[in-house]
Design a protein around this motif. Sequence first.
Motif, PDB file in Angstrom:
ATOM      1  N   GLY A 116      31.746 -90.280 -53.456  1.00  0.00           N
ATOM      2  CA  GLY A 116      30.972 -89.207 -54.047  1.00  0.00           C
ATOM      3  C   GLY A 116      30.191 -88.462 -52.999  1.00  0.00           C
ATOM      4  O   GLY A 116      29.504 -89.083 -52.191  1.00  0.00           O
ATOM      5  N   GLY A 117      30.283 -87.140 -52.999  1.00  0.00           N
ATOM      6  CA  GLY A 117      29.507 -86.317 -52.102  1.00  0.00           C
ATOM      7  C   GLY A 117      29.707 -86.684 -50.657  1.00  0.00           C
ATOM      8  O   GLY A 117      30.817 -86.802 -50.176  1.00  0.00           O
ATOM      9  N   TYR A 118      28.625 -86.910 -49.948  1.00  0.00           N
ATOM     10  CA  TYR A 118      28.671 -87.215 -48.530  1.00  0.00           C
ATOM     11  C   TYR A 118      28.712 -88.725 -48.288  1.00  0.00           C
ATOM     12  O   TYR A 118      28.561 -89.184 -47.172  1.00  0.00           O
ATOM     13  CB  TYR A 118      27.423 -86.613 -47.869  1.00  0.00           C
ATOM     14  N   GLN A 119      28.945 -89.476 -49.376  1.00  0.00           N
ATOM     15  CA  GLN A 119      28.887 -90.926 -49.271  1.00  0.00           C
ATOM     16  C   GLN A 119      30.156 -91.502 -48.645  1.00  0.00           C
ATOM     17  O   GLN A 119      31.209 -90.886 -48.625  1.00  0.00           O
ATOM     18  CB  GLN A 119      28.707 -91.539 -50.673  1.00  0.00           C
ATOM     19  N   LYS A 120      30.005 -92.724 -48.152  1.00  0.00           N
ATOM     20  CA  LYS A 120      31.147 -93.443 -47.622  1.00  0.00           C
ATOM     21  C   LYS A 120      32.062 -93.853 -48.763  1.00  0.00           C
ATOM     22  O   LYS A 120      31.650 -93.978 -49.901  1.00  0.00           O
ATOM     23  CB  LYS A 120      30.682 -94.691 -46.867  1.00  0.00           C
ATOM     24  N   VAL A 121      33.316 -94.095 -48.418  1.00  0.00           N
ATOM     25  CA  VAL A 121      34.275 -94.571 -49.404  1.00  0.00           C
ATOM     26  C   VAL A 121      33.968 -96.014 -49.757  1.00  0.00           C
ATOM     27  O   VAL A 121      33.606 -96.819 -48.895  1.00  0.00           O
ATOM     28  CB  VAL A 121      35.707 -94.460 -48.836  1.00  0.00           C
ATOM     29  N   THR A 122      34.105 -96.346 -51.028  1.00  0.00           N
ATOM     30  CA  THR A 122      34.042 -97.731 -51.489  1.00  0.00           C
ATOM     31  C   THR A 122      35.456 -98.139 -51.852  1.00  0.00           C
ATOM     32  O   THR A 122      36.075 -97.532 -52.731  1.00  0.00           O
ATOM     33  CB  THR A 122      33.123 -97.862 -52.711  1.00  0.00           C
ATOM     34  N   PHE A 123      35.973 -99.149 -51.166  1.00  0.00           N
ATOM     35  CA  PHE A 123      37.349 -99.590 -51.393  1.00  0.00           C
ATOM     36  C   PHE A 123      37.404-100.743 -52.384  1.00  0.00           C
ATOM     37  O   PHE A 123      36.491-101.575 -52.449  1.00  0.00           O
ATOM     38  CB  PHE A 123      37.981-100.056 -50.083  1.00  0.00           C
ATOM     39  N   GLY A 124      38.497-100.806 -53.129  1.00  0.00           N
ATOM     40  CA  GLY A 124      38.803-101.985 -53.915  1.00  0.00           C
ATOM     41  C   GLY A 124      39.282-103.096 -53.002  1.00  0.00           C
ATOM     42  O   GLY A 124      39.427-102.911 -51.788  1.00  0.00           O
ATOM     43  N   THR A 125      39.546-104.254 -53.573  1.00  0.00           N
ATOM     44  CA  THR A 125      39.883-105.439 -52.787  1.00  0.00           C
ATOM     45  C   THR A 125      41.361-105.520 -52.431  1.00  0.00           C
ATOM     46  O   THR A 125      41.768-106.412 -51.702  1.00  0.00           O
ATOM     47  CB  THR A 125      39.474-106.711 -53.527  1.00  0.00           C
ATOM     48  N   GLY A 126      42.186-104.616 -52.946  1.00  0.00           N
ATOM     49  CA  GLY A 126      43.589-104.573 -52.578  1.00  0.00           C
ATOM     50  C   GLY A 126      44.502-105.317 -53.534  1.00  0.00           C
ATOM     51  O   GLY A 126      44.122-106.314 -54.129  1.00  0.00           O
ATOM     52  N   THR A 127      45.720-104.794 -53.683  1.00  0.00           N
ATOM     53  CA  THR A 127      46.782-105.426 -54.483  1.00  0.00           C
ATOM     54  C   THR A 127      48.038-105.484 -53.643  1.00  0.00           C
ATOM     55  O   THR A 127      48.516-104.451 -53.170  1.00  0.00           O
ATOM     56  CB  THR A 127      47.063-104.637 -55.767  1.00  0.00           C
ATOM     57  N   LYS A 128      48.542-106.706 -53.456  1.00  0.00           N
ATOM     58  CA  LYS A 128      49.790-106.861 -52.695  1.00  0.00           C
ATOM     59  C   LYS A 128      50.956-106.763 -53.662  1.00  0.00           C
ATOM     60  O   LYS A 128      51.125-107.611 -54.546  1.00  0.00           O
ATOM     61  CB  LYS A 128      49.811-108.193 -51.959  1.00  0.00           C
ATOM     62  N   LEU A 129      51.761-105.728 -53.509  1.00  0.00           N
ATOM     63  CA  LEU A 129      52.902-105.483 -54.384  1.00  0.00           C
ATOM     64  C   LEU A 129      54.194-105.876 -53.689  1.00  0.00           C
ATOM     65  O   LEU A 129      54.445-105.494 -52.555  1.00  0.00           O
ATOM     66  CB  LEU A 129      52.974-104.004 -54.774  1.00  0.00           C
ATOM     67  N   GLN A 130      55.009-106.636 -54.398  1.00  0.00           N
ATOM     68  CA  GLN A 130      56.348-106.958 -53.909  1.00  0.00           C
ATOM     69  C   GLN A 130      57.369-106.495 -54.948  1.00  0.00           C
ATOM     70  O   GLN A 130      57.282-106.872 -56.125  1.00  0.00           O
ATOM     71  CB  GLN A 130      56.496-108.465 -53.674  1.00  0.00           C
ATOM     72  N   VAL A 131      58.299-105.658 -54.518  1.00  0.00           N
ATOM     73  CA  VAL A 131      59.370-105.185 -55.386  1.00  0.00           C
ATOM     74  C   VAL A 131      60.652-105.874 -54.935  1.00  0.00           C
ATOM     75  O   VAL A 131      61.126-105.676 -53.812  1.00  0.00           O
ATOM     76  CB  VAL A 131      59.536-103.659 -55.315  1.00  0.00           C
TER      77      VAL A 131
END
Lengths: 112, 111
Positions: free
Chosen positions: B94-109
């Motif tokens: 939001g705005g000038y704020q830093k990005v907040t990341f999720g914890t990640g999802t490892k996908l295997q197809v």
Amino acid sequence: EADIYQTPRYLVIGTGKKITLECSQTMGHDKMYWYQQDPGMELHLIHYSYGVNSTEKGDLSSESTVSRIRTEHFPLTLESARPSHTSQYLCASSDRGNYGYTFGSGTRLTVV
Amino acid sequence: QQQVKQSPQSLIVQKGGIPIINCAYENTAFDYFPWYQQFPGKGPALLIAIRPDVSEKKEGRFTISFNKSAKQFSLHIMDSQPGDSATYFCASQGGYQKVTFGTGTKLQVIP
């Protein structure tokens, strides 16, 4: 081609050594970031900069330091490396008007 | 600290399936919701992003669905391929704020 470069890609060093991880971007981005990423995947922000002579600590406590003397260059230094510093270090940048981050390919650091 | 909660942690689908990754955010000031794709040995790369004034955005086989009232958004991958196998991170900003990341999802197809 505009990009962000990290060197070295891989580094194995002994405990107590001083190291500097290099990060440079050719896009003229104001904001730059350092993230630490362990095999568990989660990205942890350790340092960031919003411009020349501006540096801040991130959310994860780190014994490293950074500097931002030039817009394009944002090196990270460990004064005395320890095995607990073993990790992948990712550098990123963003423009004030572009919310997306551009990441480098990372430096995989192993301290033995 | 404002969080972005991401699920599942890992996901295995057959080729052609439609994996769905979900994220929930807390900060109503967030106004930009990107997804990043990371292959082994590489840094994350911006895949697709959405602003909260739309409910859906499609780019090729990738679709973001956004529910502002529930403060949730999700990534759908249509006709998934083995080459889509990667780790996916949602993020909020939001705005000038830093990005907040999720914890990640490892996908295997799998083929």
